[in-house]
Design a protein around this motif. Structure first.
Motif, PDB file in Angstrom:
ATOM      1  N   HIS A 135      -8.565 -11.600  14.163  1.00 31.41           N
ATOM      2  CA  HIS A 135      -7.930 -12.138  12.958  1.00 31.41           C
ATOM      3  C   HIS A 135      -7.155 -13.419  13.227  1.00 31.41           C
ATOM      4  N   ALA A 136      -7.265 -13.959  14.425  1.00 24.41           N
ATOM      5  CA  ALA A 136      -6.526 -15.175  14.767  1.00 24.41           C
ATOM      6  C   ALA A 136      -6.935 -16.325  13.844  1.00 24.41           C
ATOM      7  N   GLY A 137      -5.936 -16.939  13.242  1.00 25.02           N
ATOM      8  CA  GLY A 137      -6.184 -18.076  12.370  1.00 25.02           C
ATOM      9  C   GLY A 137      -6.823 -17.732  11.043  1.00 25.02           C
ATOM     10  N   LYS A 138      -6.937 -16.462  10.729  1.00 24.82           N
ATOM     11  CA  LYS A 138      -7.599 -16.028   9.489  1.00 24.82           C
ATOM     12  C   LYS A 138      -6.575 -15.762   8.388  1.00 24.82           C
ATOM     13  N   LYS A 139      -7.074 -15.812   7.159  1.00 27.75           N
ATOM     14  CA  LYS A 139      -6.272 -15.424   5.997  1.00 27.75           C
ATOM     15  C   LYS A 139      -6.542 -13.945   5.729  1.00 27.75           C
ATOM     16  N   VAL A 140      -5.473 -13.160   5.720  1.00 29.25           N
ATOM     17  CA  VAL A 140      -5.600 -11.702   5.616  1.00 29.25           C
ATOM     18  C   VAL A 140      -4.851 -11.199   4.387  1.00 29.25           C
ATOM     19  N   VAL A 141      -5.495 -10.316   3.635  1.00 27.71           N
ATOM     20  CA  VAL A 141      -4.846  -9.618   2.535  1.00 27.71           C
ATOM     21  C   VAL A 141      -4.818  -8.137   2.876  1.00 27.71           C
ATOM     22  N   VAL A 142      -3.626  -7.569   2.935  1.00 28.84           N
ATOM     23  CA  VAL A 142      -3.449  -6.142   3.205  1.00 28.84           C
ATOM     24  C   VAL A 142      -3.097  -5.464   1.892  1.00 28.84           C
ATOM     25  N   ILE A 143      -3.979  -4.592   1.411  1.00 31.30           N
ATOM     26  CA  ILE A 143      -3.754  -3.900   0.145  1.00 31.30           C
ATOM     27  C   ILE A 143      -3.009  -2.602   0.408  1.00 31.30           C
ATOM     28  N   ALA A 194      -2.384 -14.410  12.718  1.00 25.86           N
ATOM     29  CA  ALA A 194      -3.151 -14.844  11.547  1.00 25.86           C
ATOM     30  C   ALA A 194      -2.584 -16.132  10.966  1.00 25.86           C
ATOM     31  N   ALA A 195      -3.407 -16.812  10.164  1.00 24.77           N
ATOM     32  CA  ALA A 195      -2.919 -18.001   9.462  1.00 24.77           C
ATOM     33  C   ALA A 195      -1.893 -17.605   8.410  1.00 24.77           C
ATOM     34  N   LYS A 196      -2.174 -16.531   7.698  1.00 18.09           N
ATOM     35  CA  LYS A 196      -1.257 -16.018   6.676  1.00 18.09           C
ATOM     36  C   LYS A 196      -1.660 -14.589   6.351  1.00 18.09           C
ATOM     37  N   VAL A 197      -0.671 -13.721   6.179  1.00 22.12           N
ATOM     38  CA  VAL A 197      -0.936 -12.339   5.798  1.00 22.12           C
ATOM     39  C   VAL A 197      -0.191 -12.047   4.506  1.00 22.12           C
ATOM     40  N   THR A 198      -0.934 -11.577   3.514  1.00 20.26           N
ATOM     41  CA  THR A 198      -0.346 -11.219   2.231  1.00 20.26           C
ATOM     42  C   THR A 198      -0.409  -9.718   2.047  1.00 20.26           C
ATOM     43  N   MET A 199       0.744  -9.097   1.812  1.00 18.43           N
ATOM     44  CA  MET A 199       0.772  -7.676   1.472  1.00 18.43           C
ATOM     45  C   MET A 199       0.696  -7.571  -0.045  1.00 18.43           C
ATOM     46  N   LEU A 200      -0.436  -7.090  -0.527  1.00 20.48           N
ATOM     47  CA  LEU A 200      -0.663  -6.967  -1.963  1.00 20.48           C
ATOM     48  C   LEU A 200      -0.338  -5.540  -2.389  1.00 20.48           C
ATOM     49  N   GLN A 201       0.700  -5.391  -3.183  1.00 17.10           N
ATOM     50  CA  GLN A 201       1.138  -4.075  -3.612  1.00 17.10           C
ATOM     51  C   GLN A 201       1.037  -3.928  -5.120  1.00 17.10           C
ATOM     52  N   ARG A 202       0.550  -2.776  -5.535  1.00 17.24           N
ATOM     53  CA  ARG A 202       0.539  -2.472  -6.964  1.00 17.24           C
ATOM     54  C   ARG A 202       1.945  -2.116  -7.422  1.00 17.24           C
ATOM     55  N   THR A 203       2.629  -1.313  -6.595  1.00 20.24           N
ATOM     56  CA  THR A 203       4.027  -0.990  -6.840  1.00 20.24           C
ATOM     57  C   THR A 203       4.794  -1.118  -5.526  1.00 20.24           C
ATOM     58  N   PRO A 204       6.035  -1.540  -5.569  1.00 20.17           N
ATOM     59  CA  PRO A 204       6.837  -1.667  -4.348  1.00 20.17           C
ATOM     60  C   PRO A 204       7.162  -0.305  -3.735  1.00 20.17           C
ATOM     61  N   THR A 205       7.676  -0.353  -2.513  1.00 23.10           N
ATOM     62  CA  THR A 205       8.108   0.837  -1.783  1.00 23.10           C
ATOM     63  C   THR A 205       9.532   0.610  -1.294  1.00 23.10           C
ATOM     64  N   TRP A 206      10.336   1.649  -1.287  1.00 24.57           N
ATOM     65  CA  TRP A 206      11.671   1.527  -0.706  1.00 24.57           C
ATOM     66  C   TRP A 206      11.553   1.359   0.803  1.00 24.57           C
ATOM     67  N   MET A 207      12.231   0.359   1.338  1.00 24.43           N
ATOM     68  CA  MET A 207      12.184   0.064   2.766  1.00 24.43           C
ATOM     69  C   MET A 207      13.596   0.067   3.347  1.00 24.43           C
ATOM     70  N   PHE A 208      13.660   0.447   4.613  1.00 24.08           N
ATOM     71  CA  PHE A 208      14.937   0.321   5.303  1.00 24.08           C
ATOM     72  C   PHE A 208      14.679  -0.163   6.722  1.00 24.08           C
ATOM     73  N   ALA A 209      15.604  -0.968   7.200  1.00 28.57           N
ATOM     74  CA  ALA A 209      15.467  -1.539   8.536  1.00 28.57           C
ATOM     75  C   ALA A 209      16.429  -0.882   9.504  1.00 28.57           C
ATOM     76  N   ARG A 210      16.013  -0.789  10.754  1.00 21.73           N
ATOM     77  CA  ARG A 210      16.878  -0.303  11.818  1.00 21.73           C
ATOM     78  C   ARG A 210      16.355  -0.864  13.133  1.00 21.73           C
ATOM     79  N   PRO A 211      17.202  -0.968  14.141  1.00 19.02           N
ATOM     80  CA  PRO A 211      16.734  -1.459  15.440  1.00 19.02           C
ATOM     81  C   PRO A 211      15.721  -0.495  16.057  1.00 19.02           C
ATOM     82  N   ALA A 212      14.750  -1.056  16.757  1.00 23.30           N
ATOM     83  CA  ALA A 212      13.776  -0.217  17.458  1.00 23.30           C
ATOM     84  C   ALA A 212      14.434   0.521  18.618  1.00 23.30           C
TER      85      ALA A 212
END
Length: 499
Positions: A176-184, A201-219
């Motif tokens: 996927h190097a240098g490619k345009k990617v759509v993640v559904i 990748a050149a660009k990755v788009t996350m295409l969502q029908r509805t959002p999801t609750w997200m939370f961040a934390r250190p690995a």
């Protein structure tokens, strides 16, 4: 293990987290019992060996996704698949579990013979040969989703001329190097794949029908790593494990009692990282936090990829797939060389094994869960379905320990069968087995076993409550009945499924 050996005390289906955990518990707590693990694939690890998509990792901390008997030693608490596989391989090696695993054995059917109190199992090898084995107990550690077939949302993708991949079947040679990617998709897989692919990748788009609750934390869990330096390994692990279990429980309860405040807190943490790139609409689902499982973003990797312009989130419905991208319902066109359909899993029950008793097929949808481990009127069978609001392995540990105690009780009393007996006319009030709105859950409810409003006839979502009950309540609770095989007693009462 001698290849000709076909009769065992316990047969475990699946060499993933659940199956390896059960084998380890048996080794420690039932050392005289013979067992085998039947694994359909060529490697151990289950999910963690099957999924090969970029960035594949845990979405739970490994101090609770790890087992209670084996400390997690890696620096990162949010671990990638190779680290999890290392952990499992160490357990297998240290406890000499490897010789008991038969790879390339897919269990096709399992029939319980009441006269002899034995499971007759048919497994198919990779070359198509059918083999017969038998066991007193059958332990299903086969997971919860269909390994053969992911969920198909029915996209009409014929016009698209690029490459379409599903995370469950990731091709080894995908570049996927240098490619345009759509993640559904907007679930845990999409949230993992997008920042991992965005690195090249050149660009990755996350295409969502509805959002999801997200939370961040250190690995990395700084408290866990500090404790490991200061205390004996097992002590540090127990403290960290308890800390994380309590935090999980408190967060879930807060989300249920004060969903608006939880949503605001989640938004604040995302906005702090994204700054002017924060779009509240893209991170505000039409449901409350923990109505579906929260998506973990370790080290803010998704948000950092957005800030750097390597990734974006687009909320819209798909109008059509064109030859070089995706046309959205709002008129926007997303160019794509690669489309990743992270659209979810397809659930299944009992690993799609044809389970029967004296030749009569078992319909799990007509059985009640018993202590989240066994099923009404079904002898000598246990299963693992992990927590939706906590780590899978927490239940796997509980169930493994419980089955070992049942087996030891049977050995002491000379019993051949253990059956959670639920009589006709039981009057149980049914409850929603999963109070979650996730698509993969809702699509599969008709397949799932029944859930009662009161314990023990239910699959709980409260680990700390289950932990106390499973440890303190006696095996002989008046519901789990122990008996000898029919051939030893002439006749046994019918164990019909509860209506």
């Amino acid at each position: 293990m001698a290849e000709q050996q076909t009769d065992f005390d316990v047969l475990i289906v699946g060499a993933g987290l659940s199956g390896i955990g059960m084998a380890a518990h048996l080794t420690e707590k039932c050392p005289g019992r013979s067992y085998a693990i039947l694994e359909r694939r060529g490697n151990l690890g289950g999910t963690w060996d099957l999924f090969r998509y970029p960035g594949v990792r845990s979405d739970s901390d490994m101090h609770t996704l790890g087992f209670d008997f084996e400390p997690w030693r890696h620096e990162k608490s949010i671990a990638d698949a190779p680290a999890i596989l290392d952990y499992l391989h160490r357990i297998v090696a240290d406890r000499d579990i490897g010789p008991n695993i038969r790879f390339g054995h897919k269990v096709i059917s399992a029939d319980f013979d009441m006269a002899n109190a034995r499971w007759d199992i048919v497994a198919e090898t990779e070359d198509g040969e059918r083999k017969r084995l038998s066991a007193s107990w059958l332990y299903l550690g086969s997971g919860y989703y269909d390994y053969d077939e992911p969920y198909d949302p029915g996209f009409a993708t014929e016009r698209f001329e690029g490459q379409i991949v599903h995370p469950q079947f990731w091709p080894e040679d995908l570049d996927h190097a240098g490619k345009k990617v759509v993640v559904i998709g907007s679930g845990a897989t999409a949230v993992t794949v997008v920042p991992a692919m965005a690195a090249r990748a050149a660009k990755v788009t996350m295409l969502q029908r509805t959002p999801t609750w997200m939370f961040a934390r250190p690995a990395k869990d700084s408290i866990a790593n500090f404790l490991r330096r200061m205390l004996p390994e097992q002590t540090a692990y127990r403290i960290t494990r308890w800390k994380n279990m309590k935090l999980q429980s408190l967060a879930f309860k807060r989300a249920r009692t004060k969903p608006q405040k939880m949503g605001e807190a989640l938004h604040k943490r995302i906005e702090k990282v994204l700054g002017e790139n924060f779009d509240a609409e893209a991170f505000t689902p039409p449901y409350d936090p923990w109505d579906q499982r929260l998506c973990l973003v370790p080290d803010n990797d998704l948000f950092e990829a957005i800030n750097e312009g390597r990734a974006e989130i687009v909320t819209a419905r798909i109008e059509a797939f064109e030859k070089d991208g995706v046309l959205l319902s709002n008129g926007r066109f997303l160019p794509a060389d690669i489309i990743v359909t992270a659209t979810g899993l397809k659930l299944c029950v009992a690993g799609k094994i044809a389970v029967s008793v004296d030749g009569e097929p078992v319909d799990f949808a007509q059985r009640f869960y018993y202590k989240g481990c066994m099923f009404s009127n079904l002898p000598n069978l246990a299963v693992v379905f992990g927590y939706l609001n906590a780590s899978w392995t927490l239940r796997a540990d509980l169930n493994s320990d419980y089955v070992c105690r049942v087996l030891n009780h049977m050995a002491r009393t000379g019993a051949d069968m253990a059956v959670p007996v639920l009589p006709h006319g039981h009057g149980l009030e049914e409850d929603d087995i999963f109070d979650f709105s996730s698509g993969y859950i809702q699509r599969s409810k008709h397949l799932m076993p029944k859930n009662a409003t009161r314990y023990p006839w239910r699959l709980n979502q409260e680990y700390l409550v289950d932990r106390k009950r499973m440890a303190s309540e006696p095996i002989t609770d008046g519901i789990l009945e122990f008996s000898r095989a029919r051939q030893d007693q002439g006749a046994a009462p019918e164990m019909a499924a509860a209506e």
